[in-house]
Design an enzyme around this catalytic site. Structure first.
Site, mmCIF file in Angstrom:
data_model
loop_
_atom_site.group_PDB
_atom_site.id
_atom_site.type_symbol
_atom_site.label_atom_id
_atom_site.label_comp_id
_atom_site.label_asym_id
_atom_site.label_seq_id
_atom_site.Cartn_x
_atom_site.Cartn_y
_atom_site.Cartn_z
ATOM 1 N N GLU A 144 -11.257 -8.702 52.874
ATOM 2 C CA GLU A 144 -11.354 -9.106 54.284
ATOM 3 C C GLU A 144 -10.974 -7.925 55.164
ATOM 4 O O GLU A 144 -9.954 -7.286 54.928
ATOM 5 C CB GLU A 144 -10.378 -10.246 54.620
HETATM 6 C C1 NOJ Z 1 -7.146 -14.347 56.649
HETATM 7 C C2 NOJ Z 1 -7.752 -15.610 56.129
HETATM 8 O O1 NOJ Z 1 -7.875 -15.504 54.733
HETATM 9 C C3 NOJ Z 1 -9.108 -15.931 56.734
HETATM 10 O O2 NOJ Z 1 -9.492 -17.209 56.331
HETATM 11 C C4 NOJ Z 1 -9.061 -15.798 58.242
HETATM 12 O O3 NOJ Z 1 -10.319 -16.099 58.804
HETATM 13 C C5 NOJ Z 1 -8.628 -14.396 58.589
HETATM 14 N N1 NOJ Z 1 -7.295 -14.166 58.070
HETATM 15 C C6 NOJ Z 1 -8.605 -14.116 60.096
HETATM 16 O O4 NOJ Z 1 -7.586 -14.829 60.688
#
Ligand code: NOJ
EC number: 3.2.1.21
Length: 570
Positions: A413
Site C-alpha cells: 500500500e
Molecule cells: C491502511 C488500510 O490497510 C487500508 O485499508 C486503508 O484504505 C489505508 N490504510 C488508507 O487509510
C-alpha cells in the site's frame, strides 16, 4: 547480523542513520529533495489494490454472512455521515470492468482480500461453506490470470465474521487462531492452484489498536492498555499457524509464498544529535511495525516493548506485564514464518521523548513515552494524518533491510487521498507528485540494496475508507457513489502511473518532465464528463421514478373517471 546481536536496537538505528548504504547511494547524506533518474530491475511488479469490505458491496447477497464491519457501520455515529460499505463500489458485480481498467494500465498484479464471511457465513468451517462466495473469487482470480495479472491475496483485511466476535470476543480469544487457520486452509485448497502470493493479515496494527484499544474501528472495543496487546498476540499466533499449514500441506504442491502486510509510518528523531530523541524514534517504529515483524523474523517482541510495558505494568502494581509472553516453543514456532514482507506506507512523523507517568490511564499510546510531531511545511493534501514526506519511505525500507535480514519486500500500500469531500476534480496534481516522489524514494532504496520486488498503488478505486466513510478518496479512479451504477472515471494520476509502469521507473529528466503535462491534458475532458454526471443521475431519476409514478397516477385517474362515467350511465 553479528553487529545487530552485539548492539542494542537504538544503536542499530544510530548506525543505520550514520553509516549504512553504499557510497554513491548514501541515503542519509544525499539531498532529501534530489531526484534520481533510473529504472527498476527487470521483472519489478507494478499494480494497485483494494480490499473486500472497502470495495465489494453486496454485503448481504448470495449467502454472505455478516462481518464485524457490517454490524459496526450500521450503528449510528460510528462512521462519518453514517456511511456504510453496503454497496460501496459494487466490485462484487463490476470486477470484470475493473480488470479491464487494470489491463489497460498494464498491471502485473492486483491485490485484493477475501471476505471470510462470504466463504464461511458463520465463521466456522463445519457450519457451511458458501459456494457462491467461492465462485465469486474463482471468477475474479481466473479473469485476472486470463489477463496476465497476478493475484496477490490477503486473507484478512479486518472483516471478521460477526458470529465469532459475538461468541468469543473475536481476537481477544485464542480460539480465533484455529478458526482463521481453517478459513486459510480452505482458501489454499480452493484457490491455491492459481494464487501464489498470500498474505495472512493486512495491517494487524489497526485491527488491534483501532479495533480493541481506541474503538474507532470494528468491533469498537475500548480495552485500553490490554486489548490491543492481546489481539495482536493472537493475530501473530494465527499468522504463524497459517504459514505452517501452507508450509507443511500445500507448499510442495502449489509452490506459492505466504507473507504478511504490515503498515509502518517512519519515525524520525526531532533532534538527530539527541540520544533520547533517537531512542524515542526507534521506539515509535518498534511499537508500530516491530511489534509484529520482530516476532515473525526474530522470534519475540522487540526488547524495548517488553521493557517499557513490563516496567509500567509493574509500576501499576500488576503481577504480570500487560504485554503477553510467548513460550519458548511458541517463539521458535513463530520465528521465520514469512516468505515475503508486505509493507504499507503512507507517511512520517517527527518523534521526541515524553514521559507519561504510569497510572490507571495507561494505554498503548502512553506506553511508548513519546510525542509525534509534524513539520507544518509538509504537504498534507488528503487525510488529516497523511503528510507527504517521501524521504521517510527510503529510510523505512532501509530500516527493514537492516533489522530483518534484507527480506523480500512487496510494497502493498502506498498512496494519498483527496482533501475535498465529494471532490470531482480529476486533475489530481498532488497525487501525481506524491507517486512520483514516493516511487523515486523506493527506487533509491532499491539502489541502496533493499530487496523490493513490487509496488502496489493504494488504491485502484475510491472506496469506503473505514470510519471516514466515503469522505476520503484514495483511488486512481474516481467512483461516483451517488450514481447507483457506480461509474469509474480515471484521474490524471492513472496516466501518470501508467507512464511509470511502462518505463519501469523514471528513464530521464526530459521524458519524466513531460508526463504531468500530458496526464493533465486528458483529465480536463474527463472532468467535463463527470460534471455531466449529475445530469445523468437526474435523467435516471426521471425515467426510473418520475415517469412510472406519473403513469400510475394517470391510470388510476382514468380508472376513477371511467367508474364515474359508468355510474352516471347506469
Ligand atoms: C491502511 C488500510 O490497510 C487500508 O485499508 C486503508 O484504505 C489505508 N490504510 C488508507 O487509510
Amino acid at each position: 547480523m553479528l553487529l545487530q546481536r552485539m548492539l542494542k536496537p537504538q544503536h542499530v538505528l544510530v548506525l543505520v542513520l550514520c553509516v549504512s548504504a553504499s557510497e554513491d547511494f548514501d541515503w542519509t547524506k544525499s539531498e532529501r529533495g534530489s531526484f534520481y533518474y533510473g529504472t527498476f530491475p527487470t521483472g519489478f511488479s507494478w499494480g494497485a489494490g483494494g480490499s473486500a469490505y472497502q470495495t465489494e458491496g453486496a454485503w448481504d447477497k448470495d449467502g454472505k454472512g455478516m462481518s464485524i464491519w457490517d454490524v459496526f457501520a450500521h450503528k449510528k455515529g460510528k462512521i462519518f455521515l453514517n456511511d456504510t460499505g453496503d454497496h460501496s463500489c459494487e466490485g462484487y458485480y463490476k470486477f470484470k470492468d475493473d480488470i479491464t481498467l487494470m489491463k489497460d494500465m498494464k498491471f502485473n498484479h492486483y491485490r485484493f482480500s477475501i471476505s471470510w464471511p462470504r466463504i464461511f457465513p458463520n465463521g466456522i468451517k463445519t457450519d457451511h461453506i458458501n459456494e457462491k462466495g467461492i465462485k465469486y473469487y474463482d471468477d475474479l482470480i481466473n479473469m485476472l490470470l486470463d489477463n496476465n495479472i497476478t493475484p496477490i491475496v490477503t486473507l484478512y483485511h479486518w472483516d471478521l465474521p460477526q458470529v465469532l466476535e459475538e461468541k468469543y470476543s473475536g481476537w481477544q480469544n485464542v480460539s480465533m487462531v484455529n478458526y482463521f487457520n481453517d478459513f486459510a486452509n480452505l482458501c489454499f485448497e480452493r484457490f491455491g492452484d492459481r494464487v501464489k502470493y498470500w498474505m495472512t493479515f493486512n495491517n494487524p496494527w489497526s485491527s488491534a489498536v483501532e479495533g480493541y484499544e481506541t474503538g474507532e474501528h470494528a468491533p469498537g472495543l475500548k480495552l485500553r492498555g490490554t486489548g490491543a496487546y492481546k489481539a495482536a498476540h493472537h493475530i501473530i499466533k494465527a499468522h504463524a499457524k497459517v504459514w505452517h499449514t501452507y508450509d507443511t500441506q500445500w507448499r510442495s504442491k502449489q509452490k506459492g509464498l505466504v507473507g504478511i502486510s504490515l503498515l509502518a509510518d517512519w519515525g524520525e528523531p526531532v533532534d538527530i544529535t539527541n540520544q533520547r530523541d533517537i531512542e524515542a524514534a526507534e521506539r515509535y517504529v518498534q511499537f508500530y511495525m516491530g511489534w509484529f515483524a520482530t516476532p515473525i523474523f526474530n522470534g519475540d517482541y522487540p526488547q524495548v516493548m517488553k521493557d517499557y510495558i513490563g516496567r509500567k505494568s509493574a509500576q501499576q502494581g500488576l503481577g504480570i506485564s500487560r504485554l503477553p509472553v510467548f513460550s519458548s516453543q511458541e517463539k521458535s514456532y513463530i520465528k521465520g514464518t514469512c516468505d515475503f514482507l508486505g509493507i504499507g506506507h503512507f507517511t512520517t512523523r517527527y518523534i521526541t521523548q515524553k514521559n507519561y507517568p504510569s497510572g490507571r490511564g495507561n494505554s498503548y499510546f502512553t506506553d511508548r513515552d513519546l510525542v509525534e510531531l509534524v513539520d507544518p511545511r509538509w504537504p498534507d493534501p488528503g487525510s488529516e494524518w497523511l503528510y507527504s514526506v517521501p524521504w521517510g519511505f527510503r529510510r523505512l525500507l532501509n530500516f527493514v533491510k537492516t533489522q530483518y535480514g534484507n527480506p523480500m519486500i512487496y510494497v502493498t500500500e502506498n498512496g494519498v487521498s483527496e482533501k475535498v469531500q465529494r471532490c470531482t476534480d480529476l486533475c489530481d496534481d498532488w497525487r501525481m507528485q506524491y507517486f512520483k516522489d514516493y516511487i523515486n524514494e523506493m527506487l533509491k532504496a532499491v539502489k541502496d540494496g533493499v530487496n523490493v520486488k513490487g509496488y502496489t498503488a493504494w488504491s485502484l478505486l475510491d472506496k469506503f475508507e473505514w470510519d471516514e466513510g466515503f469522505s476520503e478518496r484514495f483511488g486512481l479512479f474516481y467512483v461516483d457513489f451517488l450514481n447507483k451504477n457506480k461509474p469509474r472515471y480515471p484521474k490524471a494520476s492513472v496516466q501518470y502511473y501508467k507512464r511509470i509502469i511502462s518505463s519501469n521507473g523514471f528513464p530521464n529528466q526530459r521524458e519524466v518532465e513531460s508526463w504531468k503535462r500530458k496526464a493533465t491534458e486528458t483529465c480536463s475532458s474527463s472532468n467535463q464528463l463527470l460534471a455531466a454526471d449529475p445530469l445523468t443521475s437526474h435523467m435516471e431519476m426521471v425515467t426510473e421514478i418520475v415517469v412510472p409514478t406519473v403513469c400510475t397516477l394517470c391510470i388510476l385517474l382514468a380508472a376513477v373517471f371511467l367508474m364515474f362515467l359508468l355510474r352516471g350511465r347506469f
